[in-house]
Design a protein around this motif. Structure first.
Motif, PDB file in Angstrom:
ATOM      1  N   GLY A  59      -1.508 -15.227   7.421  1.00 57.02           N
ATOM      2  CA  GLY A  59      -1.706 -14.420   8.628  1.00 57.02           C
ATOM      3  C   GLY A  59      -1.148 -14.730   9.847  1.00 57.02           C
ATOM      4  N   LEU A  60      -1.028 -16.140  10.237  1.00 53.01           N
ATOM      5  CA  LEU A  60      -0.574 -16.544  11.458  1.00 53.01           C
ATOM      6  C   LEU A  60       0.854 -16.350  11.539  1.00 53.01           C
ATOM      7  N   PHE A  61       1.354 -16.383  10.424  1.00 51.72           N
ATOM      8  CA  PHE A  61       2.950 -16.401  10.261  1.00 51.72           C
ATOM      9  C   PHE A  61       3.482 -15.169   9.922  1.00 51.72           C
ATOM     10  N   ILE A  62       2.717 -14.213   9.656  1.00 51.78           N
ATOM     11  CA  ILE A  62       3.305 -12.734   9.421  1.00 51.78           C
ATOM     12  C   ILE A  62       3.037 -11.757  10.491  1.00 51.78           C
ATOM     13  N   ARG A  63       4.179 -11.011  10.660  1.00 51.39           N
ATOM     14  CA  ARG A  63       4.317 -10.139  11.917  1.00 51.39           C
ATOM     15  C   ARG A  63       3.934  -8.604  11.253  1.00 51.39           C
ATOM     16  N   GLY A  64       4.256  -8.440   9.948  1.00 53.27           N
ATOM     17  CA  GLY A  64       3.808  -7.115   9.367  1.00 53.27           C
ATOM     18  C   GLY A  64       4.145  -7.049   7.974  1.00 53.27           C
ATOM     19  N   LYS A  65       3.931  -6.037   7.409  1.00 53.59           N
ATOM     20  CA  LYS A  65       4.005  -5.829   6.001  1.00 53.59           C
ATOM     21  C   LYS A  65       4.287  -4.542   5.751  1.00 53.59           C
ATOM     22  N   ILE A  66       5.155  -4.064   4.920  1.00 52.57           N
ATOM     23  CA  ILE A  66       5.666  -2.669   4.543  1.00 52.57           C
ATOM     24  C   ILE A  66       5.617  -2.510   2.968  1.00 52.57           C
ATOM     25  N   VAL A  67       4.787  -1.675   2.645  1.00 54.36           N
ATOM     26  CA  VAL A  67       5.088  -1.250   0.975  1.00 54.36           C
ATOM     27  C   VAL A  67       6.116  -0.130   0.982  1.00 54.36           C
ATOM     28  N   PHE A  68       7.176  -0.410  -0.096  1.00 54.22           N
ATOM     29  CA  PHE A  68       8.322   0.516  -0.346  1.00 54.22           C
ATOM     30  C   PHE A  68       8.527   0.686  -1.652  1.00 54.22           C
ATOM     31  N   GLY A  69       9.785   1.262  -2.152  1.00 60.85           N
ATOM     32  CA  GLY A  69       9.932   1.114  -3.542  1.00 60.85           C
ATOM     33  C   GLY A  69       9.402   2.600  -4.056  1.00 60.85           C
ATOM     34  N   SER A  70       9.447   2.616  -5.384  1.00 54.46           N
ATOM     35  CA  SER A  70       9.257   3.829  -6.219  1.00 54.46           C
ATOM     36  C   SER A  70       7.504   4.088  -5.980  1.00 54.46           C
ATOM     37  N   TYR A  71       6.773   3.230  -5.804  1.00 55.68           N
ATOM     38  CA  TYR A  71       5.193   3.404  -5.584  1.00 55.68           C
ATOM     39  C   TYR A  71       5.244   4.193  -4.064  1.00 55.68           C
ATOM     40  N   ASP A  72       6.077   3.894  -3.438  1.00 58.02           N
ATOM     41  CA  ASP A  72       6.108   4.611  -1.878  1.00 58.02           C
ATOM     42  C   ASP A  72       6.599   6.025  -1.815  1.00 58.02           C
ATOM     43  N   ARG A  73       7.585   6.063  -2.935  1.00 48.31           N
ATOM     44  CA  ARG A  73       8.439   7.249  -3.144  1.00 48.31           C
ATOM     45  C   ARG A  73       7.768   8.326  -4.070  1.00 48.31           C
ATOM     46  N   ASP A  74       6.516   7.949  -4.699  1.00 52.35           N
ATOM     47  CA  ASP A  74       6.067   8.762  -5.701  1.00 52.35           C
ATOM     48  C   ASP A  74       6.927   9.013  -7.005  1.00 52.35           C
ATOM     49  N   THR A  75       7.756   7.942  -7.240  1.00 46.62           N
ATOM     50  CA  THR A  75       8.544   8.072  -8.360  1.00 46.62           C
ATOM     51  C   THR A  75       8.384   6.892  -9.440  1.00 46.62           C
ATOM     52  N   ILE A  76       6.967   6.271  -9.152  1.00 48.42           N
ATOM     53  CA  ILE A  76       6.672   5.297  -9.935  1.00 48.42           C
ATOM     54  C   ILE A  76       6.045   5.883 -11.567  1.00 48.42           C
TER      55      ILE A  76
ATOM     56  N   ILE B  16       5.409  -2.638  -7.574  1.00 42.55           N
ATOM     57  CA  ILE B  16       5.320  -2.522  -5.955  1.00 42.55           C
ATOM     58  C   ILE B  16       5.975  -3.498  -5.286  1.00 42.55           C
ATOM     59  N   ASP B  17       6.772  -2.884  -4.679  1.00 47.33           N
ATOM     60  CA  ASP B  17       7.655  -3.772  -3.702  1.00 47.33           C
ATOM     61  C   ASP B  17       6.795  -3.894  -2.164  1.00 47.33           C
ATOM     62  N   LEU B  18       6.633  -4.959  -1.849  1.00 47.35           N
ATOM     63  CA  LEU B  18       6.064  -5.353  -0.501  1.00 47.35           C
ATOM     64  C   LEU B  18       6.769  -6.471   0.287  1.00 47.35           C
ATOM     65  N   MET B  19       7.227  -5.707   1.498  1.00 50.08           N
ATOM     66  CA  MET B  19       8.050  -6.527   2.382  1.00 50.08           C
ATOM     67  C   MET B  19       6.980  -7.243   3.364  1.00 50.08           C
ATOM     68  N   VAL B  20       7.252  -8.395   3.471  1.00 48.48           N
ATOM     69  CA  VAL B  20       6.379  -9.479   4.135  1.00 48.48           C
ATOM     70  C   VAL B  20       7.471  -9.964   5.444  1.00 48.48           C
ATOM     71  N   ILE B  21       7.126  -9.412   6.490  1.00 46.25           N
ATOM     72  CA  ILE B  21       7.614  -9.450   7.876  1.00 46.25           C
ATOM     73  C   ILE B  21       7.279 -10.768   8.471  1.00 46.25           C
ATOM     74  N   PHE B  22       8.174 -12.084   8.628  1.00 45.97           N
ATOM     75  CA  PHE B  22       7.357 -13.140   9.136  1.00 45.97           C
ATOM     76  C   PHE B  22       7.964 -13.245  10.490  1.00 45.97           C
ATOM     77  N   ASN B  23       6.932 -13.776  11.397  1.00 50.15           N
ATOM     78  CA  ASN B  23       7.374 -14.297  12.858  1.00 50.15           C
ATOM     79  C   ASN B  23       8.555 -15.247  12.676  1.00 50.15           C
ATOM     80  N   HIS B  24       9.504 -14.887  13.594  1.00 49.66           N
ATOM     81  CA  HIS B  24      10.821 -15.589  13.017  1.00 49.66           C
ATOM     82  C   HIS B  24      11.367 -16.187  14.320  1.00 49.66           C
ATOM     83  N   THR B  25      11.524 -17.558  14.358  1.00 54.13           N
ATOM     84  CA  THR B  25      12.829 -18.248  15.443  1.00 54.13           C
ATOM     85  C   THR B  25      13.958 -18.289  14.734  1.00 54.13           C
TER      86      THR B  25
END
Length: 269
Positions: free
Chosen positions: A45-62, A73-82
């Motif tokens: 959690g301390l290293f993560i900036r956000g999370k985005i569910v995308f792909g066919s699950y999100d598009r309603d075509t799964i 299910i595709d889950l993008m994990v956005i890290f706090n980045h330097t």
């Protein structure tokens, strides 16, 4: 006048090939996804900036797992980045350690590090965890980046295909998503000659002016083709698809809807 099997194909796309919101499978996936996100927050959690569910699950075509064993299910994990701090490979390694800790060998789950994801294969669903970073420019706004093949970064828009699909589906009176599900079912039943994402993107770009689900499905199937370097097996499967559709069309012209369904049942699982 030729008979129609538009309602038959519509029912397939909304019954057999549709991951219904009120189904037990959808409920299990939702609870599993909630648990996954909770575990990510606990471990990274301390290293993560956000999370985005995308792909066919999100598009309603799964598709349901009984139709498509590779449904994920595709889950993008956005890290706090330097910028000079960590490489894409570092984040993939972190996600691999996380997945091993919470999921490896538990309830039959597997963890696989592929590119550019870390995949968790659970019994009811697969998750593809994609590491990402976000850069914000006061003039250009925010941009998301995921790993490229050279262990560097490339820009991405995880909602791009969804936005285009929503636009096309609205434009063509809600027939594009059902057509995608029908052809994804054929694809899954034939050993995945097409990458699912590329198949969806290709169909989204097609013109379905004045089509219904039946005519649109026939049209889309006949637009499928191979590219240089594709195996002969892919060409054979496309040829078989088009042959069976042509036979179904001939039966419809002869006013034999039941025979047309029999030909389509050869290509639709």
């Amino acid at each position: 006048m030729a008979v129609s099997i538009d309602n038959y194909l519509r029912n397939l796309s909304y019954e057999r090939y549709y991951q219904k919101n009120d189904s037990s499978e959808t409920d299990k996936i939702a609870r599993s996804l909630d648990a996954l996100i909770k575990n990510l927050n606990t471990d990274l959690g301390l290293f993560i900036r956000g999370k985005i569910v995308f792909g066919s699950y999100d598009r309603d075509t799964i598709l349901p797992r009984k139709v498509d064993s590779k449904s994920d299910i595709d889950l993008m994990v956005i890290f706090n980045h330097t910028e000079h701090e960590r490489t894409p490979e570092t984040y993939r390694a972190w996600l691999k350690l996380f997945a091993d800790k919470f999921y490896k060998d538990k309830y039959g789950s597997e963890v696989i590090k592929s590119f550019p994801t870390v995949t968790i294969r659970k019994s009811n669903i697969h998750y593809d965890l994609v590491p990402a970073k976000q850069e914000v420019n006061i003039f250009l706004g925010s941009t998301l980046y995921i790993p490229d093949s050279g262990n560097s970064w490339r820009s991405t828009n995880p909602k791009d295909v969804k936005d285009k699909l929503t636009e096309a589906n609205t434009k063509y009176k809600s027939i594009v998503k059902p057509i995608i599900r029908l052809l994804k079912a054929w694809n899954a039943g034939n050993g995945y000659p097409f990458e699912s994402y590329e198949l969806e993107k290709s169909i989204t770009q097609m013109n379905f002016y004045k089509d219904n689900i039946q005519t649109g499905f026939f049209y889309a199937a006949n637009q499928l083709t191979t590219t240089w370097g594709d195996p002969q097996s892919k060409a054979d499967k496309i040829t078989s698809l088009k042959f069976n559709i042509q036979k179904a069309k001939e039966c419809l012209e002869a006013n034999d809807g039941e025979k047309a369904k029999q030909w389509l049942n050869r290509i639709l699982p």
